[in-house]
Design an enzyme around this catalytic site. Structure first.
Site, mmCIF file in Angstrom:
data_model
loop_
_atom_site.group_PDB
_atom_site.id
_atom_site.type_symbol
_atom_site.label_atom_id
_atom_site.label_comp_id
_atom_site.label_asym_id
_atom_site.label_seq_id
_atom_site.Cartn_x
_atom_site.Cartn_y
_atom_site.Cartn_z
ATOM 1 N N ILE A 167 0.862 -1.198 0.000
ATOM 2 C CA ILE A 167 0.000 0.000 0.000
ATOM 3 C C ILE A 167 0.895 1.245 0.000
ATOM 4 O O ILE A 167 1.759 1.364 0.864
ATOM 5 C CB ILE A 167 -0.899 0.058 1.260
ATOM 6 C CG1 ILE A 167 -1.704 -1.228 1.424
ATOM 7 C CG2 ILE A 167 -1.814 1.277 1.204
ATOM 8 C CD1 ILE A 167 -2.510 -1.272 2.722
ATOM 9 N N LYS A 185 5.783 0.240 12.584
ATOM 10 C CA LYS A 185 5.125 0.917 11.448
ATOM 11 C C LYS A 185 4.336 2.136 11.922
ATOM 12 O O LYS A 185 4.347 3.196 11.268
ATOM 13 C CB LYS A 185 4.212 -0.077 10.732
ATOM 14 C CG LYS A 185 4.981 -1.218 10.071
ATOM 15 C CD LYS A 185 4.039 -2.352 9.688
ATOM 16 C CE LYS A 185 4.774 -3.486 9.006
ATOM 17 N NZ LYS A 185 3.971 -4.715 8.926
HETATM 18 N N1 HSE Z 1 5.527 -9.419 9.272
HETATM 19 C C1 HSE Z 1 4.923 -8.321 8.610
HETATM 20 C C2 HSE Z 1 3.424 -8.505 8.617
HETATM 21 C C3 HSE Z 1 5.442 -8.228 7.202
HETATM 22 O O1 HSE Z 1 2.943 -9.593 8.951
HETATM 23 O O2 HSE Z 1 2.706 -7.554 8.323
HETATM 24 C C4 HSE Z 1 5.016 -6.949 6.515
HETATM 25 O O3 HSE Z 1 5.621 -5.843 7.073
#
Ligand code: HSE
Ligand code: NDP
Length: 436
Positions: free
Chosen positions: A136, A205
């Site tokens: 995205i 994130k």
């Molecule tokens: N381990 C991460 C997830 C990978 O499951 O979203 C993507 O950043």
């Protein structure tokens, strides 16, 4: 014009997808970038496997520093992961004057300030679209697409592994451990899957998105992090009965006192689009003053979806690398000398609503005592659900949904309710977001 030359550090799930998509779509990508983009050198610990992926025309080495030292390489793509060797390699690539693309959210959430400062000083770009929500283009949207707006909050399902686990548990009644193994086999999970299930990956994130949305430095150490390991299937069922779904959300909000930055399981009204994001899909809602609410949805993990974001960064750098560094888009959207010092709020100062589940004695007056404590704390109740005690059972479940209150008040009220002799087990508290 000579193609721009790319060196890949690590050719695992994301690296192999990046190589494959670049090969497959090379003509289309060249028409967009204005010149070809070629992977000419790869470093991976497993040289034989790397060679089997890239074939004979690409140089493969086991020492990533050889890629950085190669004067023909214009862009270094770090797809190793983690805070260790990856950090050294990224800083060394920057020092060598290379532009860097990375999907490594852990690295940027923890060491982003140092890395962006080094890149700024050297006049190179560090691009990281793949670090948040896989395929995205949420970094682009927050940093450029919404640049006119004062962003108020964002909330997202930003870990594919945990969303996959919650969906499979709810829809198929599968066991947590079995679904986690499936997520690992599908290439969604981190090398250390506790990062996924304990909320750490989502917090990495959320930290990056929060920095870009509000112009604050990345401050992972101040994020509140709670994963899905303590969730119980009965809460998923009760939430359903009350018209909610439980999702692991990464949330960041701007308030007058500071920035909320938190990751935890959350009840979300089932009627919201984001509540219906299933499997490894990701979605991020952003509330901003001019545009209102926007929603970004797509594959948040996996080889080619993540490669899509890595290659978008390669195209951006190919187009922009000759531009005056001062005229490029700042790494965190705001100019480095215009960052805000608004603090990240401690968790007891955040404001939200709550789902509480109390295992109580099935006696007269219990509900009155519990609601009395909430009333005394000035916490207003939105809904109450009491499971009918089964035959021969002397206890039952009492479910309470509250309106918004500050977390410190709720902590105090839970501590008081927990003291009641009629409350028979630790109280379950799950935060609730209406997202309206
Ligand atoms: N381990 C991460 C997830 C990978 O499951 O979203 C993507 O950043
Ligand atoms: P993988 O483990 O699949 O790939 C990493 C690769 O790097 C492996 O081939 C590994 O080799 C190699 N490697 C390890 N150490 C070195 C080193 N010192 N020098 C050279 N190569 C090395 O990870 P992913 O591709 O899944 O993830 C890469 C990055 O992308 C991580 O930061 C991850 O968080 C991020 N990301 C991943 C997503 C996904 O869906 N998988 C989505 C979004 C971001 P070996 O296997 O031999 O150890």
């Amino acid at each position: 014009m000579k193609p721009i030359q790319v060196g890949l550090l690590g050719i695992g799930t994301v690296g192999s997808g990046t190589f494959e998509v670049l090969q497959r779509n090379q003509e289309e990508i060249k028409r967009r970038a204005g010149r070809g983009i070629e992977v000419t050198m790869v470093a991976d610990l497993d040289v034989a496997r790397a060679k089997s992926i890239v074939g004979p025309n690409v140089q493969v080495v086991d020492d990533a520093r050889k890629v950085i030292a190669n004067p023909d390489i214009d862009i270094v793509v770090e797809l190793i992961g983690g805070y260790g060797i990856a950090k050294q390699l990224v800083l060394e690539a920057i020092a060598a004057g290379k532009h860097v693309v990375t999907a490594n959210k852990a690295l940027l959430a923890v060491h982003g300030t140092e890395i962006f400062a080094a890149a700024h000083q050297k006049g190179v770009m560090v691009a990281f679209e793949a670090a948040v929500a896989g395929g995205i283009p949420i970094i682009k949207a927050l940093r450029e697409g919404l640049t006119a707006n004062r962003i108020q909050w964002l909330a997202g399902i930003i870990n594919g592994t945990t969303n996959f686990i919650l969906s499979e548990m709810r829809d198929k009644g599968l066991a947590f451990d079995d679904v986690l193994k499936q997520a690992q086999a599908l290439g969604y999970a981190e090398a250390d899957p506790t990062f996924d299930i304990e909320g750490v990956d989502a917090a990495h994130k959320a930290t990056i998105m929060s920095a870009i949305a509000f112009g604050v430095p990345v401050q992972f150490d101040k994020a509140y992090v709670e994963g899905i390991t303590k969730l119980e299937s009965q809460d998923i069922k009760y939430a359903d009965q009350l018209g909610y779904r439980i999702k692991l959300l990464g949330i960041s909000k701007r308030t007058a006192a500071g920035i909320e930055l938190r990751v935890h399981p959350c009840l979300v009204p089932a009627k919201r689009l984001i509540a219906n994001v299933e499997g490894a899909m990701n979605a991020v809602m952003v509330q901003a003053d001019a545009v209102g609410t926007t929603l970004y949805y797509g594959k948040g993990a996996g080889s080619e979806p993540t490669a899509s974001a890595v290659i978008a960064d390669l195209v951006d750098i190919t187009r922009l690398h000759t531009a005056d560094p001062l005229n490029r888009v700042p790494h965190l959207a705001f100019q480095p000398d215009a960052m805000s010092s608004l603090p990240i709020l401690p968790m007891d100062q955040i404001v939200t609503s709550y789902y509480l589940r109390l295992r109580v004695a099935d006696q007269a007056g219990v509900l009155a005592k519990v609601t009395g404590i909430l009333a005394h704390a000035d916490i207003s109740i939105d809904a109450v659900l009491q499971r009918e005690a089964g035959e021969g059972e002397s206890h039952t479940d009492l479910i309470i949904l509250t309106h918004d209150c500050v977390e410190a008040k709720m902590n105090q009220a839970i501590a008081e309710m927990q003291q009641l002799s009629t409350v028979l087990a630790p109280i379950t508290r799950i935060r609730k977001e209406e997202l309206n």
